[in-house]
Scaffold this motif. Sequence first.
Motif, PDB file in Angstrom:
ATOM      1  N   TRP A  34       9.098  25.475   8.314  1.00  0.00           N
ATOM      2  CA  TRP A  34       9.509  24.089   8.023  1.00  0.00           C
ATOM      3  C   TRP A  34       9.626  23.939   6.507  1.00  0.00           C
ATOM      4  CZ3 TRP A  34       6.004  20.240  11.268  1.00  0.00           C
ATOM      5  CH2 TRP A  34       6.219  20.490  12.636  1.00  0.00           C
ATOM      6  N   LEU A  36       9.381  21.524   3.660  1.00  0.00           N
ATOM      7  CA  LEU A  36       8.817  20.195   3.390  1.00  0.00           C
ATOM      8  C   LEU A  36       9.357  19.672   2.067  1.00  0.00           C
ATOM      9  CD1 LEU A  36       6.827  21.123   5.639  1.00  0.00           C
ATOM     10  CD2 LEU A  36       5.208  19.577   4.585  1.00  0.00           C
ATOM     11  N   SER A  72      11.718  18.908   6.990  1.00  0.00           N
ATOM     12  CA  SER A  72      10.716  17.869   7.250  1.00  0.00           C
ATOM     13  C   SER A  72      10.660  16.855   6.124  1.00  0.00           C
ATOM     14  CB  SER A  72       9.343  18.504   7.425  1.00  0.00           C
ATOM     15  OG  SER A  72       8.355  17.495   7.475  1.00  0.00           O
ATOM     16  N   ASN A  73      10.613  15.582   6.526  1.00  0.00           N
ATOM     17  CA  ASN A  73      10.487  14.496   5.541  1.00  0.00           C
ATOM     18  C   ASN A  73       9.090  13.897   5.601  1.00  0.00           C
ATOM     19  OD1 ASN A  73      10.431  13.137   7.913  1.00  0.00           O
ATOM     20  ND2 ASN A  73      12.169  11.787   7.481  1.00  0.00           N
ATOM     21  N   VAL A  74       8.147  14.637   6.158  1.00  0.00           N
ATOM     22  CA  VAL A  74       6.823  14.069   6.413  1.00  0.00           C
ATOM     23  C   VAL A  74       6.175  13.494   5.150  1.00  0.00           C
ATOM     24  CG1 VAL A  74       5.577  16.262   6.214  1.00  0.00           C
ATOM     25  CG2 VAL A  74       4.635  14.460   7.597  1.00  0.00           C
ATOM     26  N   GLU A  75       6.447  14.104   3.991  1.00  0.00           N
ATOM     27  CA  GLU A  75       5.787  13.622   2.765  1.00  0.00           C
ATOM     28  C   GLU A  75       6.397  12.326   2.241  1.00  0.00           C
ATOM     29  OE1 GLU A  75       5.460  16.860  -0.086  1.00  0.00           O
ATOM     30  OE2 GLU A  75       3.585  17.470   0.868  1.00  0.00           O
ATOM     31  N   THR A  87      -1.225  16.404   3.212  1.00  0.00           N
ATOM     32  CA  THR A  87      -0.085  16.671   4.105  1.00  0.00           C
ATOM     33  C   THR A  87      -0.538  17.545   5.277  1.00  0.00           C
ATOM     34  OG1 THR A  87       1.345  16.588   2.170  1.00  0.00           O
ATOM     35  CG2 THR A  87       2.269  17.588   4.154  1.00  0.00           C
ATOM     36  N   HIS A  90      -2.591  15.505   7.708  1.00  0.00           N
ATOM     37  CA  HIS A  90      -1.703  14.615   8.464  1.00  0.00           C
ATOM     38  C   HIS A  90      -0.973  15.404   9.567  1.00  0.00           C
ATOM     39  CE1 HIS A  90       1.301  11.462   9.138  1.00  0.00           C
ATOM     40  NE2 HIS A  90       2.172  12.442   9.166  1.00  0.00           N
ATOM     41  N   LEU A  91      -0.446  16.571   9.214  1.00  0.00           N
ATOM     42  CA  LEU A  91       0.306  17.365  10.199  1.00  0.00           C
ATOM     43  C   LEU A  91      -0.595  17.821  11.343  1.00  0.00           C
ATOM     44  CD1 LEU A  91       2.588  19.554   7.882  1.00  0.00           C
ATOM     45  CD2 LEU A  91       3.332  17.807   9.513  1.00  0.00           C
ATOM     46  N   ARG A  94      -1.117  14.985  13.647  1.00  0.00           N
ATOM     47  CA  ARG A  94       0.102  14.618  14.378  1.00  0.00           C
ATOM     48  C   ARG A  94       0.495  15.684  15.410  1.00  0.00           C
ATOM     49  NH1 ARG A  94       5.210  12.661  10.885  1.00  0.00           N
ATOM     50  NH2 ARG A  94       6.845  13.121  12.366  1.00  0.00           N
TER      51      ARG A  94
END
Length: 192
Positions: A34, A36, A72-75, A87, A90-91, A94
């Motif tokens: 992924w 990030l 990934s746009n998770v940040e 991060t 959080h991952l 999730r």
Amino acid sequence: MKIGLFFGTFNPIHTGHLILAQTALNETFLEYVWFLVSPQNPFKQKKNLLSEYDRLRMVELAIEDHDQLRASNVEFTLPKPSYTIDTLTHLRERYPSYEFSIIMGEDNLQHFHKWKNYEAILKYYPIYIYPRGGAGAALPQVAEHPHIRRFEAPLLQLSATYLRACIRAGKSVRYMLPEPVREYIEIRGLYK
Ligand code: ATP
């Protein structure tokens, strides 16, 4: 599912990043990589840094035909500046059944002990290290940790800085990044 996280600004993503991601899939037990994308830091505006949405879109365009790669746009929605440990935490919350690792260049090891909660990162997440060409530089002690794993990867001294300079100077960047990304930049007149 084993996922390697490759952090970066990707301003823009280029062939060096893509070769590295494919090599990580080939040479490690990782099943997915992924990308990030780092968000804009509101406290550190950089002149040449494109919006996070443009950078994310370019990563998506670069990898859309590869089912083991993901953007990934998770940040983007996490508190800024984003710290790797936050991060990762959080991952993990999730996606509790996924196994996350970090992929990083050997040069990053030199400063790794300054990262927020680096001991916790080392304890819970494997780190895959690839060479960056700093031959001869002594590695810090952290390099001996059993969670630090190495893989061989070809060295391609290509950087987004160089690409941006080429575009600004009107030089071609063909083959240095995927064609759909090159077109995205050209159509919008980015990095001029
Ligand atoms: P810039 O020139 O703007 O600093 P960059 O090309 O180094 O950008 P980043 O988005 O900062 O790109 O890179 C993300 C990650 O990829 C970083 O950890 C960086 O060390 C690594 N990386 C950059 N270029 C290469 C390359 N040619 N081969 C392998 N890894 C690379």
